[in-house]
Design a protein around this motif. Structure first.
Motif, short mmCIF file in Angstrom:
data_model
loop_
_atom_site.label_atom_id
_atom_site.label_comp_id
_atom_site.label_asym_id
_atom_site.label_seq_id
_atom_site.Cartn_x
_atom_site.Cartn_y
_atom_site.Cartn_z
N GLY A 178 0.82 -1.20 0.00
CA GLY A 178 0.00 0.00 0.00
C GLY A 178 0.86 1.25 0.00
O GLY A 178 1.94 1.29 -0.60
N ASN A 179 0.40 2.28 0.70
CA ASN A 179 1.16 3.53 0.80
C ASN A 179 2.23 3.39 1.89
O ASN A 179 1.90 3.22 3.06
N VAL A 180 3.48 3.47 1.48
CA VAL A 180 4.57 3.34 2.44
C VAL A 180 4.65 4.60 3.29
O VAL A 180 4.72 5.71 2.78
N PHE A 181 4.63 4.42 4.61
CA PHE A 181 4.69 5.56 5.52
C PHE A 181 5.92 5.55 6.42
O PHE A 181 6.21 6.54 7.09
N GLU A 182 6.66 4.43 6.42
CA GLU A 182 7.81 4.33 7.32
C GLU A 182 8.83 3.36 6.77
O GLU A 182 8.49 2.32 6.19
N ALA A 183 10.10 3.69 6.96
CA ALA A 183 11.19 2.76 6.68
C ALA A 183 12.26 2.95 7.75
O ALA A 183 12.45 4.07 8.25
N HIS A 184 12.93 1.86 8.07
CA HIS A 184 13.93 1.92 9.14
C HIS A 184 15.05 0.95 8.80
O HIS A 184 14.80 -0.22 8.49
N GLY A 185 16.30 1.43 8.83
CA GLY A 185 17.44 0.58 8.53
C GLY A 185 18.53 0.71 9.56
O GLY A 185 18.75 1.79 10.12
N VAL A 186 19.23 -0.39 9.79
CA VAL A 186 20.39 -0.41 10.68
C VAL A 186 21.49 -1.21 10.01
O VAL A 186 21.24 -2.32 9.52
N ILE A 259 17.92 5.84 9.08
CA ILE A 259 19.02 4.91 8.88
C ILE A 259 20.00 5.13 10.02
O ILE A 259 20.39 6.26 10.31
N ARG A 260 20.40 4.05 10.67
CA ARG A 260 21.42 4.10 11.72
C ARG A 260 22.64 3.32 11.27
O ARG A 260 22.52 2.27 10.62
N SER A 261 23.82 3.83 11.62
CA SER A 261 25.05 3.10 11.33
C SER A 261 26.10 3.44 12.38
O SER A 261 26.38 4.61 12.64
N ALA A 262 26.64 2.40 12.98
CA ALA A 262 27.67 2.58 14.01
C ALA A 262 28.83 1.62 13.76
O ALA A 262 28.66 0.58 13.12
N ASN A 269 26.69 -7.20 12.79
CA ASN A 269 26.17 -7.86 11.59
C ASN A 269 24.87 -8.61 11.87
O ASN A 269 23.99 -8.68 11.01
N ARG A 270 24.75 -9.18 13.05
CA ARG A 270 23.57 -9.98 13.39
C ARG A 270 22.31 -9.13 13.41
O ARG A 270 21.22 -9.62 13.10
N ARG A 271 22.43 -7.84 13.77
CA ARG A 271 21.25 -6.99 13.94
C ARG A 271 21.01 -6.07 12.75
O ARG A 271 20.13 -5.21 12.79
N ARG A 272 21.76 -6.24 11.69
CA ARG A 272 21.52 -5.43 10.51
C ARG A 272 20.12 -5.71 9.98
O ARG A 272 19.70 -6.87 9.88
N GLN A 273 19.41 -4.64 9.60
CA GLN A 273 18.00 -4.81 9.23
C GLN A 273 17.53 -3.70 8.31
O GLN A 273 18.11 -2.62 8.26
N PHE A 274 16.45 -3.98 7.59
CA PHE A 274 15.76 -2.97 6.79
C PHE A 274 14.29 -3.31 6.81
O PHE A 274 13.88 -4.40 6.41
N VAL A 275 13.49 -2.37 7.33
CA VAL A 275 12.05 -2.59 7.52
C VAL A 275 11.29 -1.52 6.76
O VAL A 275 11.60 -0.33 6.88
N GLY A 281 0.69 -3.46 4.53
CA GLY A 281 1.62 -4.54 4.85
C GLY A 281 3.00 -4.06 5.23
O GLY A 281 3.33 -2.87 5.09
N THR A 282 3.81 -4.98 5.73
CA THR A 282 5.17 -4.69 6.19
C THR A 282 6.12 -5.77 5.72
O THR A 282 5.78 -6.95 5.69
N ILE A 283 7.31 -5.35 5.32
CA ILE A 283 8.40 -6.29 5.04
C ILE A 283 9.54 -5.99 5.99
O ILE A 283 9.98 -4.84 6.14
N ASP A 284 10.02 -7.03 6.66
CA ASP A 284 11.11 -6.92 7.63
C ASP A 284 12.24 -7.84 7.17
O ASP A 284 12.08 -9.06 7.14
N ILE A 285 13.36 -7.25 6.78
CA ILE A 285 14.54 -8.02 6.38
C ILE A 285 15.53 -7.96 7.53
O ILE A 285 16.06 -6.90 7.85
N ARG A 286 15.79 -9.11 8.14
CA ARG A 286 16.66 -9.14 9.33
C ARG A 286 17.08 -10.56 9.60
O ARG A 286 16.22 -11.40 9.85
N PRO A 287 18.39 -10.88 9.53
CA PRO A 287 19.49 -10.01 9.13
C PRO A 287 19.51 -9.80 7.61
O PRO A 287 18.72 -10.40 6.89
N LEU A 288 20.44 -8.96 7.18
CA LEU A 288 20.54 -8.64 5.76
C LEU A 288 21.31 -9.70 4.99
O LEU A 288 21.02 -9.95 3.81
N GLU A 289 22.30 -10.32 5.65
CA GLU A 289 23.11 -11.37 5.03
C GLU A 289 23.46 -12.42 6.06
O GLU A 289 24.03 -12.06 7.11
N PRO A 290 23.19 -13.71 5.80
CA PRO A 290 22.29 -14.17 4.74
C PRO A 290 20.88 -13.67 5.03
O PRO A 290 20.46 -13.65 6.20
#
Length: 360
Positions: A178-186, A259-262, A269-275, A281-290
């Motif tokens: 639908g209409n995307v209203f939020e994104a969050h990345g680490v 977007i957060r980066s430290a 690496n374990r907590r890398r994510q993009f939501v 609907g929502t898509i949550d990618i966590r972790p990013l690799e694999p």
């Protein structure tokens, strides 16, 4: 939670194929001559991976040579499995090699754009690693020159061909969320003192070095932001000037994103994510690799029912495989470039702003 396979539910057969294909199986290229390529630089963190990918796809690419002006680096690398057997030469020799079509630019960051500019001036396509320098006008000139000459600049942002991000981009494009209203990345990690010294040479810090990858994905999802506000922190100001703890807020007409980066997060690496969240609907990618992807839908889409699903993705055969399979298809004019200059320029502007750097 229901499980669904990406390959069984996506209509993007070409995507699924590209993620698994070996070079000799890329459609329409079986009888095509190999693309003649070279690489300039070995100092970039992704340099070895890019050379490995080009050599891996030997049916697609013929690697003519490698350039490294630093004698110590060359001596240390020339017998490694990555570079063994590759001809070492000067930049002038490589760019003057008959039949050369493309170059992977893998120098130190400050030399990336100037080196790419010389390659474009020589009439070559370029795979350019990230980030695209600290000067927006310099990068824009590179893109303009490449466009005028009909050459391709492919940026080396590492999630473009990640199967989770490919799924995300398709879902957003087809309106599943639908209409995307939020994104969050680490995207964070921990680095040693030597790496801190090297990274501190660039005022943009962790956002410039790492956050750029997720900013590229954010622009792919929501386009160019209207405003970017950086929050730059230095956790070890008594030790060095590295911006090692950063947050950026991106504003859009109907959405906000962070977007957060430290560089000080233990096992980051374990907590890398993009939501990405939309009103359907929502898509949550966590972790990013694999990659691991969870999809939540308010109503059925495709073969996915309403509810939450853990999507089974194709296994990645290599982080950079998709880049070089796609680059070959673009050079052979089998497909248009999915990331045109306007996208790359918008990303670079957002990266500089998010890093607290000037645009001049």
């Amino acid at each position: 939670m229901q499980r669904r396979r990406f390959l069984q539910t996506t209509s993007g057969a070409a995507l699924a194929f590209s993620l698994h294909a070996t070079a000799g199986l890329v459609p329409g290229t079986e009888s095509s001559a190999r693309i003649k390529v070279g690489q300039i630089g070995t100092a970039h963190a992704h340099a070895s991976g890019k050379m490995d990918a080009m050599r891996k796809f030997a049916d697609l690419y013929e690697v003519l040579g490698i350039v490294e002006s630093d004698d110590k680096r060359r001596m240390a690398l020339q017998n490694s499995s990555t570079y063994r057997g590759v001809k070492w030469m000067s930049e002038e020799e490589l760019l003057g090699t008959k039949g050369l079509q493309a170059v992977a630019v893998e120098t130190e960051v400050r030399e990336l754009v100037p080196t790419a500019a010389r390659c474009v001036a020589a009439g070559l396509h370029v795979h350019l690693d990230k980030p695209a320098g600290e000067s927006l006008p310099q990068f824009k000139k590179l893109l303009d020159d490449a466009t005028r000459r009909g050459r391709v600049i492919q940026m080396g942002y590492m999630f473009r061909y990640n199967p989770a991000f490919q799924f995300l981009f398709r879902a957003v494009k087809e309106g599943w969320l639908g209409n995307v209203f939020e994104a969050h990345g680490v995207i964070s990690k921990t680095v040693d003192d030597a790496s801190r010294r090297n990274l501190a040479e660039y005022a943009g810090g962790s956002m410039f070095e790492l956050g750029c990858h997720l900013i590229d994905a954010l622009v792919a999802v929501l386009d160019k932001p209207e405003k970017v506000t950086p929050y730059v922190r230095r956790t070890r100001a008594d030790k060095d000037d590295l911006a090692d703890n950063q947050l950026a807020v991106f504003e859009y007409p109907r959405a906000t994103a962070t977007i957060r980066s430290a560089l000080v997060e233990v096992d980051g690496n374990r907590r890398r994510q993009f939501v990405v969240c939309g009103d359907k609907g929502t898509i949550d990618i966590r972790p990013l690799e694999p990659p691991r992807l969870t999809l939540t839908l308010a109503e059925p889409c495709g073969d996915f029912a309403k509810g939450t699903h853990e999507v089974e993705l194709p296994k990645m055969t290599g982080r950079y495989d998709g880049d070089f399979i796609d680059l070959a298809r673009i050079i052979r004019r089998e497909k248009p470039h999915d990331y045109p200059p306007a996208h790359d320029l918008a990303v670079q502007q957002a990266v500089l702003e998010a890093s607290g750097l000037p645009l001049g």
